[in-house]
Design a protein around this motif. Structure first.
Motif, PDB file in Angstrom:
ATOM      1  N   LYS A   1      24.189  50.021  51.594  1.00 56.95           N
ATOM      2  CA  LYS A   1      22.745  49.797  51.481  1.00 56.95           C
ATOM      3  C   LYS A   1      22.279  48.674  52.415  1.00 56.95           C
ATOM      4  O   LYS A   1      21.229  48.777  53.039  1.00 56.95           O
ATOM      5  N   TYR A   2      23.089  47.612  52.532  1.00 57.90           N
ATOM      6  CA  TYR A   2      22.643  46.428  53.264  1.00 57.90           C
ATOM      7  C   TYR A   2      23.357  46.171  54.591  1.00 57.90           C
ATOM      8  O   TYR A   2      22.947  45.289  55.338  1.00 57.90           O
TER       9      TYR A   2
ATOM     10  N   LEU B   1      19.643  33.263  49.026  1.00 58.34           N
ATOM     11  CA  LEU B   1      19.817  34.714  49.005  1.00 58.34           C
ATOM     12  C   LEU B   1      20.667  35.149  47.818  1.00 58.34           C
ATOM     13  O   LEU B   1      21.558  34.415  47.384  1.00 58.34           O
ATOM     14  N   PRO B   2      20.447  36.369  47.322  1.00 62.90           N
ATOM     15  CA  PRO B   2      21.372  36.916  46.327  1.00 62.90           C
ATOM     16  C   PRO B   2      22.778  36.992  46.929  1.00 62.90           C
ATOM     17  O   PRO B   2      22.953  37.266  48.119  1.00 62.90           O
TER      18      PRO B   2
ATOM     19  N   ARG C   1      30.840  49.713  47.138  1.00 64.64           N
ATOM     20  CA  ARG C   1      30.625  50.364  48.438  1.00 64.64           C
ATOM     21  C   ARG C   1      29.162  50.702  48.628  1.00 64.64           C
ATOM     22  O   ARG C   1      28.639  50.612  49.740  1.00 64.64           O
ATOM     23  N   SER C   2      28.486  51.100  47.556  1.00 65.48           N
ATOM     24  CA  SER C   2      27.066  51.449  47.695  1.00 65.48           C
ATOM     25  C   SER C   2      26.243  50.234  48.124  1.00 65.48           C
ATOM     26  O   SER C   2      25.332  50.356  48.945  1.00 65.48           O
TER      27      SER C   2
ATOM     28  N   VAL D   1      28.169  41.065  51.775  1.00 65.36           N
ATOM     29  CA  VAL D   1      28.087  42.166  52.738  1.00 65.36           C
ATOM     30  C   VAL D   1      28.479  41.656  54.124  1.00 65.36           C
ATOM     31  O   VAL D   1      29.236  42.313  54.845  1.00 65.36           O
ATOM     32  N   THR D   2      27.997  40.475  54.494  1.00 67.44           N
ATOM     33  CA  THR D   2      28.358  39.939  55.810  1.00 67.44           C
ATOM     34  C   THR D   2      29.842  39.597  55.869  1.00 67.44           C
ATOM     35  O   THR D   2      30.472  39.779  56.913  1.00 67.44           O
TER      36      THR D   2
END
Length: 148
Positions: free
Chosen positions: A55-56, A17-18, A50-51, A24-25
């Motif tokens: 987003k994810y 994964l990227p 933050r974006s 994010v997790t």
């Protein structure tokens, strides 16, 4: 995505994964544990915007999080031998999972497909441990967990 489109889910090994997805997790975990108080603090700590987080945040989560109050469906291909299904069910019992349904096809060519749905919130072991134990059983040809 329109209101009629159903989301598709994939189970992917984290290493492919990227990096933003794993970060994010990490940020979500910091917030959930109270280690940080704000999204700004969490994203600064893990090094994403933050974006990207917003987003994810609702679309990416570790597989282990699926066990929290979730119903998970498992697919297995078993040899048609006495005791194989019973041994597999014993692993579920030992894990603390609550089995909701068991569906088995009629055995053909010495094998049978089995689908088991279980509530996994009360499991005493991790999802990866349950999967490894099931795969190690004599007579289990294939054993996979699907998204709940």
């Amino acid at each position: 995505m329109t209101g009629r489109d159903k989301p598709k889910y994939y189970l992917v090994e984290a290493g492919v994964l990227p990096e933003v997805f794993t970060k994010v997790t990490e940020a979500r975990e910091l917030l959930e544990t109270g280690e940080v108080r704000t999204v700004a603090d969490a994203v600064e700590r893990v090094g994403i915007s933050r974006s990207a987080f917003y987003k994810y945040k609702d679309s990416v989560m570790p597989f282990r999080d699926m066990r929290q109050g979730s119903i998970v469906t498992f697919n297995a291909l078993l040899r048609d031998k006495k005791g194989v299904l019973s041994s597999l069910l014993a692993i579920f019992a030992d894990s603390g999972a609550n089995i909701l349904t068991i569906n088995q096809s009629i055995p053909t060519n010495g094998t049978a497909f089995v689908t088991i749905s279980a509530i996994t919130e009360t499991m005493a072991m991790g999802m990866d441990e349950l999967i490894a134990a099931a795969r190690a059983l004599y007579g289990v040809i294939r054993f996979d967990a699907l998204a709940g």
